[in-house]
Every structure is written in C-alpha cells, then in structure tokens.
Design a protein around this motif. Structure first.
Motif, short mmCIF file in Angstrom:
data_model
loop_
_atom_site.label_atom_id
_atom_site.label_comp_id
_atom_site.label_asym_id
_atom_site.label_seq_id
_atom_site.Cartn_x
_atom_site.Cartn_y
_atom_site.Cartn_z
N GLU A 13 -10.31 -3.29 9.92
CA GLU A 13 -8.96 -3.63 10.38
C GLU A 13 -8.08 -4.09 9.23
O GLU A 13 -6.89 -3.78 9.18
CB GLU A 13 -9.04 -4.72 11.45
CG GLU A 13 -7.71 -5.02 12.13
CD GLU A 13 -7.81 -6.07 13.20
OE1 GLU A 13 -6.77 -6.47 13.73
OE2 GLU A 13 -8.95 -6.52 13.48
N ALA A 16 -6.92 -1.07 7.41
CA ALA A 16 -5.90 -0.39 8.21
C ALA A 16 -4.57 -1.14 8.14
O ALA A 16 -3.50 -0.53 8.04
CB ALA A 16 -6.36 -0.27 9.66
N GLN A 17 -4.64 -2.48 8.16
CA GLN A 17 -3.43 -3.29 8.03
C GLN A 17 -2.75 -3.02 6.70
O GLN A 17 -1.53 -2.85 6.63
CB GLN A 17 -3.79 -4.78 8.12
CG GLN A 17 -4.18 -5.26 9.50
CD GLN A 17 -4.73 -6.68 9.44
OE1 GLN A 17 -4.81 -7.29 8.38
NE2 GLN A 17 -5.13 -7.20 10.59
N TYR A 20 -1.02 0.36 6.71
CA TYR A 20 0.20 0.33 7.51
C TYR A 20 1.31 -0.42 6.75
O TYR A 20 2.46 0.06 6.67
CB TYR A 20 -0.06 -0.37 8.84
CG TYR A 20 1.19 -0.52 9.69
CD1 TYR A 20 1.56 0.46 10.62
CD2 TYR A 20 2.03 -1.62 9.53
CE1 TYR A 20 2.71 0.32 11.36
CE2 TYR A 20 3.18 -1.76 10.27
CZ TYR A 20 3.52 -0.79 11.20
OH TYR A 20 4.67 -0.93 11.94
N LYS A 23 2.80 1.38 3.79
CA LYS A 23 3.65 2.49 4.22
C LYS A 23 5.01 2.04 4.70
O LYS A 23 6.05 2.62 4.34
CB LYS A 23 2.94 3.27 5.33
CG LYS A 23 3.77 4.42 5.90
CD LYS A 23 3.02 5.13 7.01
CE LYS A 23 3.86 6.25 7.63
NZ LYS A 23 3.14 6.92 8.74
N HIS A 24 5.02 0.97 5.50
CA HIS A 24 6.27 0.57 6.16
C HIS A 24 7.05 -0.51 5.41
O HIS A 24 8.26 -0.63 5.60
CB HIS A 24 5.97 0.08 7.58
CG HIS A 24 5.48 1.16 8.48
ND1 HIS A 24 6.33 2.01 9.17
CD2 HIS A 24 4.22 1.57 8.79
CE1 HIS A 24 5.62 2.87 9.88
NE2 HIS A 24 4.35 2.63 9.66
N TYR A 293 5.80 -9.65 4.32
CA TYR A 293 5.48 -9.68 5.75
C TYR A 293 5.69 -11.08 6.32
O TYR A 293 6.36 -11.27 7.34
CB TYR A 293 4.05 -9.22 5.98
CG TYR A 293 3.65 -9.20 7.44
CD1 TYR A 293 3.82 -8.05 8.20
CD2 TYR A 293 3.13 -10.33 8.05
CE1 TYR A 293 3.48 -8.04 9.54
CE2 TYR A 293 2.79 -10.33 9.38
CZ TYR A 293 2.96 -9.18 10.13
OH TYR A 293 2.63 -9.18 11.45
N TYR A 318 7.55 -3.65 13.22
CA TYR A 318 6.84 -3.85 11.95
C TYR A 318 5.91 -5.05 12.03
O TYR A 318 4.75 -4.98 11.62
CB TYR A 318 7.87 -4.05 10.84
CG TYR A 318 7.30 -4.51 9.51
CD1 TYR A 318 6.60 -3.64 8.70
CD2 TYR A 318 7.49 -5.82 9.08
CE1 TYR A 318 6.09 -4.06 7.47
CE2 TYR A 318 6.99 -6.25 7.87
CZ TYR A 318 6.29 -5.36 7.06
OH TYR A 318 5.79 -5.80 5.86
N MET A 321 2.96 -4.39 13.85
CA MET A 321 2.23 -3.28 13.23
C MET A 321 2.09 -2.11 14.19
O MET A 321 1.01 -1.55 14.39
CB MET A 321 0.85 -3.73 12.75
CG MET A 321 0.93 -4.80 11.69
SD MET A 321 -0.68 -5.17 10.97
CE MET A 321 -0.26 -6.64 10.03
N GLU A 322 3.22 -1.75 14.78
CA GLU A 322 3.25 -0.61 15.68
C GLU A 322 3.69 0.63 14.94
O GLU A 322 4.53 0.59 14.04
CB GLU A 322 4.21 -0.88 16.85
CG GLU A 322 3.75 -1.99 17.77
CD GLU A 322 4.74 -2.27 18.87
OE1 GLU A 322 4.38 -3.01 19.80
OE2 GLU A 322 5.87 -1.75 18.80
N ALA A 323 3.18 1.77 15.36
CA ALA A 323 3.52 3.03 14.70
C ALA A 323 4.96 3.42 14.97
O ALA A 323 5.63 4.00 14.14
CB ALA A 323 2.58 4.13 15.18
#
Length: 337
Positions: A13, A16-17, A20, A23-24, A293, A318, A321-323
């Motif tokens: 996780e 993955a965080q 994400y 990217k954002h 963040y 954001y 952490m939603e797509a």
C-alpha cells in the motif's frame, strides 16, 4: 461512518501511495512550479554529500589522504548540517504550497524570508530529527539479543511517530506560527475536525519505507554489475585489487574456468555510489511529496475557506487518493484554537 483512527499501511500500500502521489502531486503544483525548488535544492545537497563520501572512500582505499581526508570531513559536516538545511527547505515548501492554495504565487526570496523569521523553531525541528535518526541508527547497530531487538523496534516506532508528527508540524509552524509543543497538542483537536471523507487517511505515514522497498533490487543489481565489472577489470588497477577468491581451490571438472578470479574494488564502489545517488534523489522526492500532501491536508482542515474554490474538489479527490476527481465538497468549519 469511518472511524478516526491512525493506521499504518502495508508495504504494498505504501508503494501504491507513493506512485499515486508522484503522479498527481506534480499536476497540482503546476499552479506554482516554484514549489519544486526546495526539492531540487535538497536533492543537489544530497548528491554532493554522497559524491564527497564515495570520493573519500575511493581515495582513502589507496591511502591518498590528500584528497580522501578532506572529502570525508566535508561529507561528515554536510551529513550533520543536512538536518538543518532540509528542515528549512521543507518549511519553505510547505509555505509555498499553502500560499498557492490561496491563489498567491510567492517567490523564493519571500519563502526564504518567511522561514528566516521561524529559524528558532526550524532549528528545534532539525535537532529532533537528528536525535531520532541517531537513536535509530544506534539501536540498529546494537541489535543483539532479545532486549536489543526490543529496543530497536521501540526506537523504530518512535522514529516513525516523529516522522508523522513532523509532517503535520511543518504547516502548523509555517502557516499559523505555532511552536512545536503547541503544534503537537493541536493534533488531537485537528483530528476531531477531520471530515469523515478524509478520516481514513488522517495519520497515514505516506509512502514510508516505500523507497527502501524500491531501492533494494536496485542496490542488488548495481552491486552485481559492479562485481561483474570488477571481475572483468581484474587486477589491472593494482590499488583496488581485492584478491583471488578462487585461488588455491580445486576446480576439477570446471572446464575452462580460471584457477584464480581477481576482482577490483573500484567498480563496486562506483556502482554502490550510483545506487546511493538514485536513492538520495528518490528519498528527497518522497519527502517533498509528503510535505506537499500534508500541507494541503492541513490547509483543508484548518483553512478550508481560504482555498480557492475552483480547486477544492480536485484537492478532495487527491487527499483521498482517488483516481477520479470528486465533486466539490462544501468546506467544513475550521478550528484555529
């Protein structure tokens, strides 16, 4: 209702965080590219420090103290001073983020002046960071027996707790001017003010240990590459000659393999140094992403009405952490006390 409890994500996780957020985050900071300048400065600082250290190792290996000793001393000075330098840069970055969310584009000089006014608190943040990192390193070296392991785990937990507090501390100090003690005491009250939609991420140690997970295979591959090149170079560099690991061993049935296998240490040093350079840049990038963040998170909780309306929905997605972006959420009441 999502319980407002702190939670620690697993390794997968965390990675993955990190993916994400990398990217954002850069899409969000497009409003003010100057937000990235502190990360660039910290990365350059880290790269110079690593180059000096490995330069000292390479030259001291062959007893060249004229270059190796000054390089080592400079690396040690930079290692100690990095906590103070990084603390100031992270505070600058946090302030630039908070200002960008309010629609203000600030210069590097303004950020420097703002942090200079908080230099006393910045020093304390740096000292705490140095102490916790030093205790953890000491505990790892003394990890002998059950008590040693227990102490290492305890100090590791304390270090992770400080890392989490530190990233909430930065915006509290630089945005509202709170001291360390007041900022820590306010964390409980901030938690009570977290919207239910964001309660699940409050307290996450964003991307912690993800860099170590990513870099482990990189170090392994670089070490293997350095070893292979060291074998290929062999004893052509006498000063870095490691020896013949197969010398004197019976190689019956080994076919064309040599009876000796000379290895040079220089390619190994260079490979490990290159891996460390990658690690330093990635660590600084991860730290900057966490600063950004949590600065956004802090503003969302305590100064939601100050955030320009057109980006509130984007920030909400954001932070969760939603797509996909969610619809704008009405800002809740803030708590300044």
């Amino acid at each position: 209702m999502t319980p407002k409890t702190l939670r620690q994500p697993g390794i997968k996780e965390r990675v993955a965080q990190l993916g994400y957020l990398l990217k954002h985050t850069f899409a969000l900071v497009g409003r003010d590219p100057g937000i990235l300048r502190p990360w660039i400065r910290m990365s350059i600082y880290g790269v110079v420090m690593v180059i000096l250290f490995f330069t000292s190792v390479i030259f001291l290996w062959v007893n060249n103290g004229d270059i190796g000793t000054p390089a080592l001393l400079l690396a040690l000075v930079m290692f100690l001073y990095k906590y103070f330098y990084y603390a100031r840069q992270e505070l600058r970055q946090s302030w630039l983020v908070s200002e960008a969310l309010q629609g203000h584009k600030r210069s590097a000089a303004e950020a420097k002046a703002k942090v200079k006014s908080l230099k006393g608190t910045a020093r304390w943040i740096a000292l705490f960071d140095m102490v916790f990192n030093g205790l953890l390193s000491w505990a790892v070296r003394l990890r002998i027996g059950p008590m040693g392991v227990l102490m290492a785990l305890l100090l590791k937990g304390v270090r992770e707790g400080w890392d989490l507090i530190n990233h909430y501390l930065l915006p509290s100090v630089v945005v509202d001017g709170h001291g360390i003690r007041e900022s820590v005491s306010r964390m409980g009250r901030l938690k009570d003010n977290v919207p239910e939609t964001l309660a699940g991420v409050f307290g996450i140690d964003i991307a912690a240990r993800a860099v170590g997970t990513i870099m482990l295979p990189v170090y392994a591959l670089m070490l293997l590459a350095g070893l292979l090149v060291g074998i290929w170079v062999g004893d052509s560099l006498p000063g870095y000659y490691l020896g013949d690991p197969l010398a004197g061993k019976a190689l019956a049935g080994a076919g064309p393999l040599p009876e000796t296998l000379p290895i040079s240490a220089l390619p190994i040093f260079i490979a490990l140094g290159a891996a460390k350079l990658i690690s330093v840049v990635l660590e600084r990038m991860t730290t900057s992403v966490k600063v950004i963040y949590f600065s956004i998170f802090y503003m969302r909780i305590t100064h939601a009405d100050d955030i320009v309306p057109e980006i509130r929905g984007e920030l909400e997605a954001y932070l969760r952490m939603e797509a996909e972006e969610s619809a704008p959420v009405v800002a809740p009441g803030t708590q300044q006390g």
